[in-house]
Design a protein around this motif. Structure first.
Motif, PDB file in Angstrom:
ATOM      1  N   ALA A   1      -5.951   4.488  -4.771  1.00 31.38           N
ATOM      2  CA  ALA A   1      -5.357   4.373  -3.432  1.00 31.38           C
ATOM      3  C   ALA A   1      -5.186   5.726  -2.756  1.00 31.38           C
ATOM      4  CB  ALA A   1      -4.003   3.664  -3.515  1.00 31.38           C
TER       5      ALA A   1
ATOM      6  N   SER B   1       0.834  -1.191   0.000  1.00 31.34           N
ATOM      7  CA  SER B   1       0.000   0.000   0.000  1.00 31.34           C
ATOM      8  C   SER B   1       0.876   1.252   0.000  1.00 31.34           C
ATOM      9  CB  SER B   1      -0.911   0.014   1.231  1.00 31.34           C
ATOM     10  OG  SER B   1      -1.647   1.219   1.292  1.00 31.34           O
TER      11      SER B   1
ATOM     12  N   SER C   1      -3.996  -1.457  -2.148  1.00 29.73           N
ATOM     13  CA  SER C   1      -2.857  -1.766  -3.001  1.00 29.73           C
ATOM     14  C   SER C   1      -3.419  -2.309  -4.316  1.00 29.73           C
ATOM     15  CB  SER C   1      -1.948  -2.796  -2.334  1.00 29.73           C
ATOM     16  OG  SER C   1      -2.654  -4.007  -2.111  1.00 29.73           O
TER      17      SER C   1
END
Length: 472
Positions: free
Chosen positions: A218, A57, A64
């Protein structure tokens, strides 16, 4: 820390080996169960390295790459997997984030019940919300929005799309459904035949895509380093996934059949291979509609197999072989397809499935060729999808669509509803289908084409086509 998608995958029984504490690995040829049998993934690295940045991540919301590209779900996500994650985490898994996992970024997610409502498109179709605004200087304007979630506008249309798999990337010619990560580069060696329409190498576009996904999905605060991008692209590019076992036909490499990922790894591919329009770019051979040959050695079953004995391995293999023949040679009168009929100036094109799925034993198009086959038409709109009314600036013509597709990048009227076709290998592992998840299963896909092009398939032919697709 490993993401929940990967933890769920590991819990299915795959052994994770520790190399003296230095790395965690998943053995090569790991297998996953789907509705039609079992798929397998082969990596050219010899194993799946869980320390690759693909599994790490780098953003602010816990996601991720593996969050939306689960190894056990064909390297995408499926409603079944999404629902399992929701149940295990009460909808708090990193997959369930407002920015693109929810039907609206303004949705109320304060309770589990409200989260279930807010993430309904993700739960029911494994669709991610992509927000794209109207392009400047477009040939059309947005005159009406019907969004059941009360968010979409000219500034940001809500487009619900399926993640594409991060495996079999060797065969890519365009990246993302609308091709927005496919870059035009002058003087490239990869050009549409006879034109100056040239494209960057796929590995360069994949690098940009990995970075943009990290910044967007993300919610990262900074770009990935070039080292991280290169590591992700190298990892993805080494993955090959295909069906290895059919629940009726058994081993898909038996009797010299060529199913499974090992043969796929060796399959030749280059930009323009067997192109439908211009012929093969390298050999200059004419387009060959006999694109699929995986199950040529099973053709002999057609003569002797009892078609009514669907439970027998012989009968099942015969069905797959018949389906392959149909895929290669079944006549289709192709009409009304933007990007094909209009570009070629032909009202009707006499084709087959392989007219669009022209890449040998892979199934995608070997050059960027986004097409509008009608998936986003108003007639297919369901109550859970927004509907956008677009008007041509000059002619006043109206189109209603659930997703303008490539037109939101180019601003071109002719590009409304145009999307690229996906690579078909391991298709059994990643329902639902089409860019919007509107076909729940493979029979629904076959039914769509049968209706759209008035093919007139019999029930047996439909079943044979499904058997073949499920064996890819």
């Amino acid at each position: 820390m490993l993401g929940s998608a990967l933890i769920t995958f590991m819990a299915t029984g795959v052994t994770v080996a520790d190399d003296k504490g230095k790395s965690e690995r998943i053995p090569n040829m790991f297998k996953s169960i789907n509705d039609h049998g079992i798929d397998a993934t082969y990596s050219t690295a010899g194993y799946i390295d869980l320390n690759n940045p693909f599994f790490q991540s780098f953003g602010t919301n816990g996601r991720s790459c593996v969050t939306c590209h689960a190894p056990s779900e064909g390297w995408v996500i499926t409603p079944k997997g999404v629902q399992e994650r929701f149940s295990k985490t009460q909808g708090l898994d990193p997959l369930f984030r407002l920015n693109d996992g929810a039907n609206s970024p303004h949705a109320d997610i304060t309770t589990e019940d409200k989260r279930r409502a807010a993430f309904s498109m993700l739960l029911n179709k494994a669709n991610i919300r992509v927000g794209i605004g109207m392009p400047a200087n477009a040939e059309f304007r947005l005159i009406e929005v019907d969004d059941p979630y009360g968010y979409a506008s000219e500034t940001e249309l809500s487009l619900f799309r399926r993640p594409l798999p991060t495996t079999n990337l060797k065969f890519l010619s365009a990246i993302m459904w609308d091709g927005r990560e496919t870059t035009n580069v002058p003087n490239s060696s990869e050009c549409i035949f006879g034109t100056s329409n040239c494209f960057a190498p796929v590995h360069a576009d994949l690098s940009n895509q990995a970075n943009h996904a990290t910044l967007g999905h993300a919610e990262a605060l900074q770009d990935l380093t070039m080292e991280q991008r290169n590591a992700i692209v190298k990892f993805e590019s080494g993955l090959f996934t295909a069906q290895i076992h059919d629940k009726n036909a058994g081993n898909l490499t038996a009797r010299k059949a060529e199913g499974g990922p090992k043969k796929l790894k060796k399959q030749e591919f280059y930009f323009g291979i067997n192109d439908t329009v211009a012929g093969d770019y390298r050999t200059r051979a004419s387009f060959n509609p006999e694109v699929m040959s995986l199950y040529d050695t099973w053709d002999r079953y057609n003569q002797n197999a009892d078609r009514n004995n669907k439970e027998s391995i012989v009968g099942a293999r015969a069905a797959i072989a018949r389906g392959q023949t149909l895929f290669n040679s079944m006549p289709i009168h192709i009409s009304g397809v933007k990007g094909l009929n209009d570009d070629l100036g032909a009202d009707v094109i006499q084709g087959t499935c392989t007219t669009c799925h022209n890449t040998p034993n892979s199934g995608n198009h070997s050059v960027p060729m986004p097409l509008d086959i009608g998936v986003a038409d108003e007639s297919r709109r369901t109550p859970d999808m927004p509907l956008y009314t677009l008007e041509h600036n000059v002619t006043g013509e109206i189109i209603k669509t659930t997703d303008p597709g490539r037109a939101l990048l180019t601003g071109k009227w002719k590009d409304i509803g145009r999307f690229k076709g996906p690579i078909l290998r391991a298709v059994a592992s990643r329902p639902p289908y089409f860019h919007d998840g509107s076909a729940a299963d493979l029979p629904a896909v076959v039914d769509f084409y049968n209706t759209r092009f008035s093919i007139g398939l019999t029930d047996q032919e439909k079943a044979d086509l499904v058997a073949f697709l499920a064996a890819l």
